[in-house]
Design an enzyme around this catalytic site. Sequence first.
Site, PDB file in Angstrom:
ATOM      1  N   GLY A  46      47.994  33.151  29.541  1.00  0.00           N
ATOM      2  CA  GLY A  46      48.148  34.297  30.719  1.00  0.00           C
ATOM      3  C   GLY A  46      48.730  34.106  31.711  1.00  0.00           C
ATOM      4  O   GLY A  46      48.410  33.140  32.716  1.00  0.00           O
ATOM      5  N   GLN A  51      50.892  36.047  40.744  1.00  0.00           N
ATOM      6  CA  GLN A  51      50.725  34.306  40.865  1.00  0.00           C
ATOM      7  C   GLN A  51      52.574  34.082  40.470  1.00  0.00           C
ATOM      8  O   GLN A  51      52.462  32.418  41.202  1.00  0.00           O
ATOM      9  CB  GLN A  51      50.152  34.149  39.181  1.00  0.00           C
ATOM     10  CG  GLN A  51      48.696  33.978  39.103  1.00  0.00           C
ATOM     11  CD  GLN A  51      47.985  33.607  37.526  1.00  0.00           C
ATOM     12  OE1 GLN A  51      48.041  34.298  36.295  1.00  0.00           O
ATOM     13  NE2 GLN A  51      47.908  31.922  37.384  1.00  0.00           N
ATOM     14  N   CYS A  96      42.586  27.781  35.602  1.00  0.00           N
ATOM     15  CA  CYS A  96      44.272  28.877  35.619  1.00  0.00           C
ATOM     16  C   CYS A  96      45.226  28.289  36.914  1.00  0.00           C
ATOM     17  O   CYS A  96      45.147  27.272  37.402  1.00  0.00           O
ATOM     18  CB  CYS A  96      43.764  28.993  37.090  1.00  0.00           C
ATOM     19  SG  CYS A  96      43.997  30.694  37.715  1.00  0.00           S
ATOM     20  N   LEU A  97      46.660  28.671  36.587  1.00  0.00           N
ATOM     21  CA  LEU A  97      47.495  27.728  36.351  1.00  0.00           C
ATOM     22  C   LEU A  97      47.891  27.634  37.823  1.00  0.00           C
ATOM     23  O   LEU A  97      48.606  26.856  39.112  1.00  0.00           O
ATOM     24  CB  LEU A  97      49.052  28.824  35.852  1.00  0.00           C
ATOM     25  CG  LEU A  97      49.119  28.225  34.656  1.00  0.00           C
ATOM     26  CD1 LEU A  97      50.427  29.566  33.959  1.00  0.00           C
ATOM     27  CD2 LEU A  97      49.133  26.730  34.160  1.00  0.00           C
ATOM     28  N   HIS A 138      40.215  37.853  32.495  1.00  0.00           N
ATOM     29  CA  HIS A 138      41.063  36.999  33.912  1.00  0.00           C
ATOM     30  C   HIS A 138      42.524  37.435  34.943  1.00  0.00           C
ATOM     31  O   HIS A 138      42.267  37.317  35.485  1.00  0.00           O
ATOM     32  CB  HIS A 138      41.406  35.095  33.697  1.00  0.00           C
ATOM     33  CG  HIS A 138      41.484  34.308  33.945  1.00  0.00           C
ATOM     34  ND1 HIS A 138      40.705  33.558  34.175  1.00  0.00           N
ATOM     35  CD2 HIS A 138      42.556  34.259  34.583  1.00  0.00           C
ATOM     36  CE1 HIS A 138      41.848  32.181  35.039  1.00  0.00           C
ATOM     37  NE2 HIS A 138      42.898  32.845  35.700  1.00  0.00           N
ATOM     38  N   GLU A 139      42.838  37.867  33.776  1.00  0.00           N
ATOM     39  CA  GLU A 139      44.534  38.403  34.433  1.00  0.00           C
ATOM     40  C   GLU A 139      44.626  39.242  35.192  1.00  0.00           C
ATOM     41  O   GLU A 139      44.886  39.728  36.012  1.00  0.00           O
ATOM     42  CB  GLU A 139      45.500  38.352  33.028  1.00  0.00           C
ATOM     43  CG  GLU A 139      45.839  36.605  32.258  1.00  0.00           C
ATOM     44  CD  GLU A 139      45.652  35.465  33.705  1.00  0.00           C
ATOM     45  OE1 GLU A 139      46.799  35.744  34.152  1.00  0.00           O
ATOM     46  OE2 GLU A 139      45.582  35.135  32.756  1.00  0.00           O
ATOM     47  N   HIS A 142      43.130  38.739  39.326  1.00  0.00           N
ATOM     48  CA  HIS A 142      44.495  38.517  39.429  1.00  0.00           C
ATOM     49  C   HIS A 142      45.355  39.575  39.924  1.00  0.00           C
ATOM     50  O   HIS A 142      45.387  39.077  41.358  1.00  0.00           O
ATOM     51  CB  HIS A 142      45.195  37.804  38.511  1.00  0.00           C
ATOM     52  CG  HIS A 142      44.898  36.487  38.504  1.00  0.00           C
ATOM     53  ND1 HIS A 142      44.689  35.805  39.157  1.00  0.00           N
ATOM     54  CD2 HIS A 142      44.610  35.838  36.996  1.00  0.00           C
ATOM     55  CE1 HIS A 142      44.698  34.227  39.365  1.00  0.00           C
ATOM     56  NE2 HIS A 142      44.601  34.036  37.632  1.00  0.00           N
TER      57      HIS A 142
HETATM   58 NI    NI Z   1      44.728  32.582  36.391  1.00  0.00          NI
END
Ligand code: NI
Length: 174
Positions: A46, A51, A96-97, A138-139, A142
């Site tokens: 995701g 991000q 998480c990226l 999670h997304e 963000h």
């Molecule tokens: Ni993340």
Amino acid sequence: MSLLNIRIYPDSVLTTPAEPVDVVDDGIRKTLEDIAETMYAGSGIGLAAPQVGISLRLMTVDVPSGEDDDEGSGLLYMINPRIVEKAGSVVFSEGCLSFPGLEIDVARSAGVKVEYTDMEGLPAFIEADGLLAICLQHEIDHLDGIVFVDRLGTVRRKLALREFNKLKQRAAEG
Ligand code: NI
């Protein structure tokens, strides 16, 4: 399509609530395709627009098939997603990226229903449990300027950020 630069915590765009999208046009579609390409390049499941430094309520998700249950989500392009129902609770080890190398146990709802706008500008919804439900939460966090360490209690959050700073230091030292 083009790869976008992934923003690393504590970049301020990650802690800023993103703006809703009014019109789904070619620019929005192109941005979503770039987000998806960047997500795959980073082996993520995701990725949300903040991000990659874009403060709009856009995200992509592609959760692979699980061992026992579900067949995988396929690639989802989501515009202005919001959780309209949730049920149960689950703890899962998340990455998480924007926090490369950090893995932490986060408690979330076990099942969610999410309403969103699709690439054609049409209303859509998805009901999810398992990894897809976790990924959606999670997304969407963000998009609200919330990162996964914010879902921890004060002490665990502090420890997680300390660990992440060590990981960053180590990576910088090569
Ligand atoms: Ni993340």
